[in-house]
Motif scaffolding. Structure first.
Motif, PDB file in Angstrom:
ATOM      1  N   ARG A  45       0.813  -1.208   0.000  1.00 30.00           N
ATOM      2  CA  ARG A  45       0.000   0.000   0.000  1.00 30.00           C
ATOM      3  C   ARG A  45       0.849   1.263   0.000  1.00 30.00           C
ATOM      4  N   GLU A  46       1.887   1.282   0.812  1.00 34.81           N
ATOM      5  CA  GLU A  46       2.711   2.486   0.900  1.00 34.81           C
ATOM      6  C   GLU A  46       3.410   2.780  -0.424  1.00 34.81           C
ATOM      7  N   GLU A  47       3.851   1.719  -1.103  1.00 31.97           N
ATOM      8  CA  GLU A  47       4.482   1.919  -2.409  1.00 31.97           C
ATOM      9  C   GLU A  47       3.487   2.469  -3.425  1.00 31.97           C
ATOM     10  N   LEU A  48       2.254   1.957  -3.381  1.00 33.05           N
ATOM     11  CA  LEU A  48       1.229   2.447  -4.302  1.00 33.05           C
ATOM     12  C   LEU A  48       0.891   3.906  -4.023  1.00 33.05           C
ATOM     13  N   ILE A  49       0.829   4.256  -2.734  1.00 33.96           N
ATOM     14  CA  ILE A  49       0.548   5.650  -2.377  1.00 33.96           C
ATOM     15  C   ILE A  49       1.674   6.553  -2.860  1.00 33.96           C
ATOM     16  N   ALA A  50       2.894   6.116  -2.684  1.00 40.75           N
ATOM     17  CA  ALA A  50       4.030   6.929  -3.123  1.00 40.75           C
ATOM     18  C   ALA A  50       4.049   7.087  -4.641  1.00 40.75           C
ATOM     19  N   ALA A  51       3.709   6.003  -5.360  1.00 37.77           N
ATOM     20  CA  ALA A  51       3.689   6.075  -6.819  1.00 37.77           C
ATOM     21  C   ALA A  51       2.617   7.037  -7.323  1.00 37.77           C
ATOM     22  N   ARG A  52       1.403   6.963  -6.736  1.00 38.19           N
ATOM     23  CA  ARG A  52       0.336   7.866  -7.178  1.00 38.19           C
ATOM     24  C   ARG A  52       0.641   9.304  -6.787  1.00 38.19           C
ATOM     25  N   THR A  53       1.276   9.489  -5.613  1.00 37.61           N
ATOM     26  CA  THR A  53       1.654  10.837  -5.195  1.00 37.61           C
ATOM     27  C   THR A  53       2.624  11.453  -6.184  1.00 37.61           C
ATOM     28  N   ALA A  54       3.576  10.645  -6.642  1.00 31.48           N
ATOM     29  CA  ALA A  54       4.536  11.160  -7.625  1.00 31.48           C
ATOM     30  C   ALA A  54       3.878  11.396  -8.984  1.00 31.48           C
TER      31      ALA A  54
END
Length: 508
Positions: A45-54
């Motif tokens: 989840r954290e990786e997905l959040i970071a990817a969408r944030t970027a």
């Protein structure tokens, strides 16, 4: 004029820049695009959040993020849908194409009907017809669009589909339909009460006779026109077009239109074979051919003004081709309704097409399927838009018909048709011509409620979906397209007003 256009263009760009900036601030703060990921139980989840944030630059302040978006938008890059990865330009292209189908048909129909009813209402001021039109206009203007859409689903789709199970019109319904239509037509024609009674009674009797024949013969299940009906309707169109455009005293124009009506009746047999090889492009070429043929016939007949005869012939030729095309389209109605996916219930209540139809459906079946899905949303938009155009046209026509030059034209002994059509009607169109471009531009943005109720995948539904998903790129793409169209519509309205009314000085 050039200076005026460039001045208006500069102002429009400034307004568009400010509007897109404000809308971006609102869209960016409309919700959290990471909400679905925050509620997710996925291990990454954290990786997905970071990817969408970027991807969405969510770690950048909103004002700065706007300029990132604007820099890309100038190059034609409106970003992607973060949920599907689809290009926003591609999504808007598909959605706008669907919306244009609705807007094209409904706007033309609403404008034509609104202008006709408005003119008749103005010429019959303070009569029963005028009062009736006023009441109906206020009723339509005040009705909620979603309620109109629901009623059309119930009575226009479900009711008609149930009627097709046993397409028999009872005698009482025949009397009511014929009587109402007779009263409306009798009130619209005006004149002495005897002439109105004759016209209204004739209309009522003919209406009841035609509907009774259609009911008795099973016409609703397997409709057709045939060469005789096409010839009769063609003659009716010819007389109407000649009366409005040239006057029945212009014999050359009348002969031109009647020749084109006869051509329509004779062309029924060869066109039956030609339509077997017709697709959308070929149909358009055929239409142009009939229009050109009518124009040439008008030039050959000449008359006091050969251009008027040519124009009458061209319009009549186009209408006659429409009858031929409609007749052949009707011949595919029964095969369409008997398919297993339609099963005798052709009027759709949702969607823009029937997914279960075979991919190799021919042009005619595909056209019927498209129209059966379009008819309800088009009717909803027409009913909502019609009242406004009718009131605008009535008010404009009343103002023009009370001006001094109209009284002068009548004092010179000009025929009433010439006074109304050539001197009154043309000038009454000026205010309407400045309203229509803006209305069309706003409608292309999507009839949000109508598209949502009928499940039509147009611009309106695209906006609602993007707003629900807090999809900033899609929202900004939608707003940019509709904003540009509105700006262009306002510019066209200003230019049209200046062109149509010589009293307006744009460089003053």
């Amino acid at each position: 004029m050039t200076r005026f256009i460039f001045k208006r263009l500069g102002i429009a760009l400034g307004v568009l820049l400010a509007a897109t900036y404000l809308f971006f601030l609102l869209a960016a703060n409309a919700g959290d695009p990471l909400e679905d990921l925050r509620a997710s139980n996925q291990q990454n989840r954290e990786e997905l959040i970071a990817a969408r944030t970027a991807e969405l630059n969510l770690d950048v302040p909103v004002p700065v993020r706007y300029f990132y978006w604007a820099a890309d938008a100038v190059t034609g890059d409106l970003g992607t849908d973060y949920r599907t990865g689809q290009e926003v330009t591609e999504m808007i292209g598909k959605a706008s194409g669907q919306t244009l189908k609705l807007i094209g048909f409904s706007s033309v129909a609403a404008i034509v009907l609104g202008v006709m009813i408005g003119v008749i209402s103005a010429l019959r001021q303070y009569t029963g017809f005028d009062y009736g039109v006023t009441v109906v206009n206020f009723l339509l203007y005040s009705l909620p669009s979603f309620w109109v859409a629901v009623l059309l689903k119930q009575w226009g789709a479900i009711g008609f589909n149930d009627f097709l199970a046993d397409p028999t019109i009872p005698p009482l319904a025949l009397l009511i339909i014929g009587g109402v239509l007779g009263v409306v037509v009798g009130a619209a024609v005006g004149g002495a009460w005897k002439s109105r009674l004759i016209v209204g009674g004739t209309t009522a009797v003919l209406t009841m006779a035609v509907l009774a024949f259609m009911s008795w013969s099973g016409w609703f299940l397997d409709p057709s026109l045939g060469p005789v009906v096409i010839l009769i309707l063609g003659v009716g169109f010819a007389l109407a077009v000649t009366f409005l455009a040239a006057g029945l005293n212009n014999r050359k124009a009348l002969y031109t239109s009647l020749v084109m009506a006869a051509v329509g009746g004779i062309a029924w047999w060869p066109m039956q074979m030609a339509f077997g090889y017709t697709d959308g492009l070929v149909a358009f070429i055929q239409l142009i051919g009939f229009i050109v043929a009518g124009y040439v016939v008008g030039l050959l007949f000449r008359g006091p003004d050969k251009k008027i005869s040519a124009r009458v012939g061209a319009i009549t030729g186009g209408l006659v081709y429409g009858l031929l095309w409609l007749d052949y389209l009707m011949s595919w109605w029964l095969p369409y309704t008997e398919t297993s996916t339609i099963n005798g219930r052709p009027i759709a209540t949702v969607g823009s097409s029937t997914p279960q139809l075979a991919d190799n459906t021919n042009y005619w079946v595909g056209t019927i399927d498209t129209y059966t899905h379009m008819i309800l949303p088009i009717m909803a938009i027409i009913l909502i838009s019609l009242a406004g155009y009718t009131r605008y046209m009535r008010g404009s026509m009343l103002e023009v018909m009370n001006l001094d030059y109209i009284r002068t034209a009548r004092a010179k002994g000009l025929p009433e048709r010439t006074v109304v059509m050539r001197h009154g009607f043309r000038n009454a169109l000026i205010p309407l011509a400045t309203i229509i471009p803006v209305d069309l531009a706003s409608l292309i943005g999507g009839a949000v409620i109508t598209e949502t109720v009928f499940g039509w995948n147009g611009m309106g539904k695209l906006f609602v979906t993007a707003l629900r998903e807090v999809n900033t790129n899609v929202l900004m793409g939608y707003f940019l397209v509709t904003g540009v169209l509105l700006v262009i519509g306002n510019m066209i309205a200003d230019i049209l007003y200046a062109v149509l009314d010589p009293r307006i000085r744009v460089d003053a």
